[in-house]
Design a protein around this motif. Structure first.
Motif, PDB file in Angstrom:
ATOM      1  N   VAL A 103     -18.052  -9.273   0.009  1.00  0.00           N
ATOM      2  CA  VAL A 103     -16.735  -7.983  -0.533  1.00  0.00           C
ATOM      3  C   VAL A 103     -18.047  -7.471  -0.627  1.00  0.00           C
ATOM      4  CG1 VAL A 103     -14.561  -7.404  -0.983  1.00  0.00           C
ATOM      5  CG2 VAL A 103     -14.406  -9.479   0.344  1.00  0.00           C
ATOM      6  N   TRP A 104     -17.707  -5.871  -0.861  1.00  0.00           N
ATOM      7  CA  TRP A 104     -18.228  -5.227  -2.368  1.00  0.00           C
ATOM      8  C   TRP A 104     -17.082  -3.470  -1.509  1.00  0.00           C
ATOM      9  CZ3 TRP A 104     -20.649  -6.622   2.768  1.00  0.00           C
ATOM     10  CH2 TRP A 104     -20.860  -5.425   3.238  1.00  0.00           C
ATOM     11  N   LEU A 105     -17.714  -3.064  -2.573  1.00  0.00           N
ATOM     12  CA  LEU A 105     -17.573  -1.264  -2.673  1.00  0.00           C
ATOM     13  C   LEU A 105     -18.891  -0.533  -2.202  1.00  0.00           C
ATOM     14  CD1 LEU A 105     -14.952  -1.762  -6.031  1.00  0.00           C
ATOM     15  CD2 LEU A 105     -14.287  -2.122  -3.406  1.00  0.00           C
ATOM     16  N   GLN A 106     -18.393   0.178  -1.666  1.00  0.00           N
ATOM     17  CA  GLN A 106     -19.961   1.182  -1.683  1.00  0.00           C
ATOM     18  C   GLN A 106     -19.096   2.556  -1.982  1.00  0.00           C
ATOM     19  OE1 GLN A 106     -21.078   3.028   2.157  1.00  0.00           O
ATOM     20  NE2 GLN A 106     -22.881   1.698   2.186  1.00  0.00           N
ATOM     21  N   PRO A 107     -20.104   2.961  -2.992  1.00  0.00           N
ATOM     22  CA  PRO A 107     -19.837   4.239  -3.895  1.00  0.00           C
ATOM     23  C   PRO A 107     -20.151   5.278  -2.402  1.00  0.00           C
ATOM     24  CG  PRO A 107     -21.284   2.523  -5.236  1.00  0.00           C
ATOM     25  CD  PRO A 107     -21.221   1.823  -3.851  1.00  0.00           C
ATOM     26  N   VAL A 108     -19.180   6.604  -2.788  1.00  0.00           N
ATOM     27  CA  VAL A 108     -19.276   7.662  -2.511  1.00  0.00           C
ATOM     28  C   VAL A 108     -18.668   8.626  -3.422  1.00  0.00           C
ATOM     29  CG1 VAL A 108     -17.121   6.964  -0.620  1.00  0.00           C
ATOM     30  CG2 VAL A 108     -18.948   8.829   0.044  1.00  0.00           C
ATOM     31  N   LEU A 135       1.029  -1.195   0.152  1.00  0.00           N
ATOM     32  CA  LEU A 135       0.140   0.198  -0.051  1.00  0.00           C
ATOM     33  C   LEU A 135       0.841   1.594   0.278  1.00  0.00           C
ATOM     34  CD1 LEU A 135      -3.422   0.677   0.215  1.00  0.00           C
ATOM     35  CD2 LEU A 135      -3.068   0.490   2.440  1.00  0.00           C
ATOM     36  N   SER A 136       1.736   1.573  -0.001  1.00  0.00           N
ATOM     37  CA  SER A 136       2.992   2.511   0.877  1.00  0.00           C
ATOM     38  C   SER A 136       3.905   2.650  -0.128  1.00  0.00           C
ATOM     39  CB  SER A 136       3.256   2.856   2.382  1.00  0.00           C
ATOM     40  OG  SER A 136       2.598   2.098   3.386  1.00  0.00           O
ATOM     41  N   ASN A 137       4.480   1.194  -0.274  1.00  0.00           N
ATOM     42  CA  ASN A 137       5.375   1.423  -1.624  1.00  0.00           C
ATOM     43  C   ASN A 137       5.692   1.657  -2.842  1.00  0.00           C
ATOM     44  OD1 ASN A 137       7.428   1.839   0.159  1.00  0.00           O
ATOM     45  ND2 ASN A 137       7.932  -0.316   1.021  1.00  0.00           N
ATOM     46  N   GLN A 138       3.636   0.572  -3.309  1.00  0.00           N
ATOM     47  CA  GLN A 138       4.110   0.219  -5.063  1.00  0.00           C
ATOM     48  C   GLN A 138       2.938   1.366  -4.953  1.00  0.00           C
ATOM     49  OE1 GLN A 138       5.225  -1.602  -6.693  1.00  0.00           O
ATOM     50  NE2 GLN A 138       6.897  -2.182  -4.530  1.00  0.00           N
ATOM     51  N   ILE A 139       2.042   1.914  -3.986  1.00  0.00           N
ATOM     52  CA  ILE A 139       0.510   2.557  -4.246  1.00  0.00           C
ATOM     53  C   ILE A 139       0.820   4.403  -3.870  1.00  0.00           C
ATOM     54  CG2 ILE A 139      -1.377   3.226  -4.112  1.00  0.00           C
ATOM     55  CD1 ILE A 139      -2.141   0.442  -4.263  1.00  0.00           C
ATOM     56  N   GLY A 140       1.687   4.440  -2.902  1.00  0.00           N
ATOM     57  CA  GLY A 140       1.719   5.782  -2.459  1.00  0.00           C
ATOM     58  C   GLY A 140       0.749   6.056  -1.333  1.00  0.00           C
ATOM     59  N   GLY A 141       0.552   7.625  -1.718  1.00  0.00           N
ATOM     60  CA  GLY A 141       0.130   8.618  -1.155  1.00  0.00           C
ATOM     61  C   GLY A 141      -0.668   8.805  -1.373  1.00  0.00           C
ATOM     62  N   ARG A 142      -2.196   8.361  -0.891  1.00  0.00           N
ATOM     63  CA  ARG A 142      -3.843   8.020  -1.448  1.00  0.00           C
ATOM     64  C   ARG A 142      -4.824   9.295  -1.003  1.00  0.00           C
ATOM     65  NH1 ARG A 142      -1.083   4.937   1.416  1.00  0.00           N
ATOM     66  NH2 ARG A 142      -2.348   4.727   3.026  1.00  0.00           N
ATOM     67  N   LEU A 143      -4.392  10.558  -2.133  1.00  0.00           N
ATOM     68  CA  LEU A 143      -5.527  11.431  -1.587  1.00  0.00           C
ATOM     69  C   LEU A 143      -6.811  10.961  -2.231  1.00  0.00           C
ATOM     70  CD1 LEU A 143      -5.175  14.401  -0.721  1.00  0.00           C
ATOM     71  CD2 LEU A 143      -4.522  15.449  -2.613  1.00  0.00           C
ATOM     72  N   SER A 144      -7.586  11.810  -1.686  1.00  0.00           N
ATOM     73  CA  SER A 144      -9.174  11.672  -2.059  1.00  0.00           C
ATOM     74  C   SER A 144      -9.076  12.088  -3.467  1.00  0.00           C
ATOM     75  CB  SER A 144     -10.192  12.260  -1.459  1.00  0.00           C
ATOM     76  OG  SER A 144     -10.244  11.781  -0.079  1.00  0.00           O
ATOM     77  N   GLY A 145      -9.327  11.247  -4.295  1.00  0.00           N
ATOM     78  CA  GLY A 145     -10.151  11.460  -6.002  1.00  0.00           C
ATOM     79  C   GLY A 145      -9.215  11.126  -6.539  1.00  0.00           C
ATOM     80  N   ASP A 203     -16.102  17.014  -7.131  1.00  0.00           N
ATOM     81  CA  ASP A 203     -15.943  16.073  -6.890  1.00  0.00           C
ATOM     82  C   ASP A 203     -15.450  15.087  -7.843  1.00  0.00           C
ATOM     83  OD1 ASP A 203     -16.451  17.423  -4.950  1.00  0.00           O
ATOM     84  OD2 ASP A 203     -18.813  16.803  -4.135  1.00  0.00           O
ATOM     85  N   VAL A 204     -15.697  13.784  -7.329  1.00  0.00           N
ATOM     86  CA  VAL A 204     -15.629  12.523  -8.613  1.00  0.00           C
ATOM     87  C   VAL A 204     -15.782  11.869  -7.375  1.00  0.00           C
ATOM     88  CG1 VAL A 204     -13.395  13.411  -9.503  1.00  0.00           C
ATOM     89  CG2 VAL A 204     -13.168  12.195  -7.112  1.00  0.00           C
ATOM     90  N   GLU A 205     -16.194  10.144  -7.932  1.00  0.00           N
ATOM     91  CA  GLU A 205     -16.580   9.141  -7.343  1.00  0.00           C
ATOM     92  C   GLU A 205     -15.628   8.673  -7.016  1.00  0.00           C
ATOM     93  OE1 GLU A 205     -20.330   5.868  -8.379  1.00  0.00           O
ATOM     94  OE2 GLU A 205     -18.427   5.176  -9.023  1.00  0.00           O
ATOM     95  N   SER A 206     -15.275   7.254  -5.873  1.00  0.00           N
ATOM     96  CA  SER A 206     -14.812   6.667  -4.752  1.00  0.00           C
ATOM     97  C   SER A 206     -15.329   5.470  -3.842  1.00  0.00           C
ATOM     98  CB  SER A 206     -13.854   7.608  -4.234  1.00  0.00           C
ATOM     99  OG  SER A 206     -12.751   6.594  -3.395  1.00  0.00           O
TER     100      SER A 206
END
Length: 456
Positions: free
Chosen positions: A78-83, A45-55, A254-257
């Motif tokens: 397991v599921w994703l909840q849109p926001v 999560l940290s080294n392959q993806i890095g900082g994860r600012l919303s959007g 705004d964007v969907e996440s």
């Protein structure tokens, strides 16, 4: 005789139960310390993806990665909840310098605060007025503030042992400083970084303009603690010192996440929910390992540890990886909204959002009766040096779920080093200790086990 016999049977059952619980906790801690997944998950999560600012693209990669890992655990759902989340971008690296009345300059380290507008093209230079807080600025009035850059220089109090309390004593100047300064005609705001140590790393964080008209909105940035000291000293020696800064940040649509959710369905009370979670988004200066990659991977490992231990939960246990805690809390609000719409009964919520340091215990938002119950579990945690069981604040993401009839809690690690990294470029994987992180995951899993077994 019958009463004595009943009492003996009760004591025997209680003793057997206590032994069973102690053995279960030992199994959980052993699994986490010898076969834990939290550290390797955090590494990716940290080294392959890095900082994860919303959007951001990184935030969406983190959503996909954590969902894939939860899928691999064999959970029931397991599921994703849109926001919908805000999308603020930092732009080019910020630049700033101090200029004395003689014309000599000295560069300083700054970073835009999350949600700030940009400076005018080419930057902004103005005289500086130093204050210790919003009330002092207001007391000076518009005549003293108008046309100037306001420098909020209230430091976190080092004598306060509970560092989150020291942080809370200063956070208003970062969050509301630009809004209040804009009302008085200031042209910009510089805020001392919320950090207990003197270093060269500026710490970002969210800020707001409230309902301030666009015409009164001014750029806001954080300055490193070393450079805050330098600026304050220069102003003491030369009241005509000016400050220049340039930042190109901007707010987009705004964007969907998504929130990422996994569940083990309860065998006896499937409609009673226990959740454990952290926030998947982070600021963008570092890789978000402590804030809150640690809480994310610990929460994921809670469900894995319970499965690996062979425990069959009575109640439905969910891991919820919330999106957008840092600059909007949209994920938490959406989860609570959907839970309310579905009439879901969330009896207990546990959050980890205080870093991946050595766990000390938990803060609980609960009534006195439940606190007494929790006190009875202290001896189970004593072999793991967990001693902090107190009433207090649980966490931002679980707060929308709190009612008068349920319980929420927050994992409390040792916090003395947390603000060295909080919202700064120093929030990196290399500053997370594997053993401390895994002890935290086991501590969380142990509490969830006890809550599930005995209820609230």
């Amino acid at each position: 005789m019958k009463r004595i016999l009943s009492l003996l049977i009760f004591l025997i059952i209680a003793n057997v139960s206590a032994q069973s619980d102690a053995e279960m906790l030992k199994t959980i801690y052993t699994q986490s310390l010898t076969n834990g997944k939290s550290y390797s998950w955090l590494d990716y999560l940290s080294n392959q993806i890095g900082g994860r600012l919303s959007g951001s693209l990184s935030a969406e990669r983190a959503v996909a990665y954590t969902k894939e890992e939860l899928d691999s655990l064999g959970l029931d759902k397991v599921w994703l909840q849109p926001v919908m989340v805000p999308k603020w971008v930092r732009g080019n690296k910020e630049y700033a310098f101090l200029e004395s009345s003689s014309g000599s300059t000295s560069t300083v380290n700054i970073c835009a605060l999350g949600g700030s507008i940009a400076t005018p093209i080419g930057g902004l230079k103005a005289a500086v007025i130093e204050v210790q807080g919003i009330e002092e600025m207001k007391a000076l009035g518009k005549e003293a503030v108008s046309g100037k850059i306001v420098f909020f220089n209230r430091a976190m109090q080092p004598e306060i042992i509970q560092t989150f309390e020291a942080y809370g004593g200063c956070a208003d100047q970062r969050y509301s400083g630009a809004m209040e300064a804009g009302k008085l005609g200031a042209v910009g705001v510089i805020v001392r970084s919320l950090n207990l140590r003197l270093d060269d790393f500026p710490h970002t964080g969210s800020m707001t303009y409230g309902n301030l008209p666009i015409s009164q909105r001014i750029p806001s940035a954080a300055i490193s603690t070393n450079d805050a000291e330098k600026l304050s000293t220069m102003l003491t020696l030369d009241k005509n010192t000016k400050f220049f800064f340039n930042q190109t940040c901007r707010q987009l649509d705004d964007v969907e996440s998504h929130n990422v959710i996994g569940e083990i369905t309860g065998s006896e009370f499937p409609n009673e929910y226990i959740i454990v979670g952290g926030h998947l988004d982070s600021w963008d200066l570092g890789d978000g390992s402590h804030d809150d990659g640690a809480g994310v991977v610990q929460s994921m490992d809670v469900l894995r540890l319970l499965k690996e231990s062979g425990y069959k939960p009575k109640r439905s246990i969910r891991v919820v990886l919330f999106m957008n805690e840092e600059n909007g809390l949209r994920g938490a609000l959406k989860y609570a909204e959907v839970a309310k719409q579905k009439g879901e009964n969330h009896i207990f919520s546990l959050e980890s959002d205080s870093g991946g340091f050595t766990p000390r215990g938990f803060d609980f938002e609960c009534d006195d009766a439940f606190m007494t119950k929790i006190e009875g579990w202290k001896n189970l945690f004593k072999p793991y040096l967990i001693h902090h069981f107190e009433k207090g604040y649980s966490g931002a993401d679980v707060a929308p779920l709190k009612t008068a009839n349920n319980v929420s809690a927050g994992l409390r690690p040792d916090s003395q080093r947390y603000f060295d990294h909080h919202h700064a470029a120093t929030d990196l994987f290399e500053h997370v200790n594997k053993r401390e992180l895994e002890l935290g995951a086991a501590t969380m899993a142990s509490l969830v086990y006890l809550i599930d077994k005995y209820g609230i």
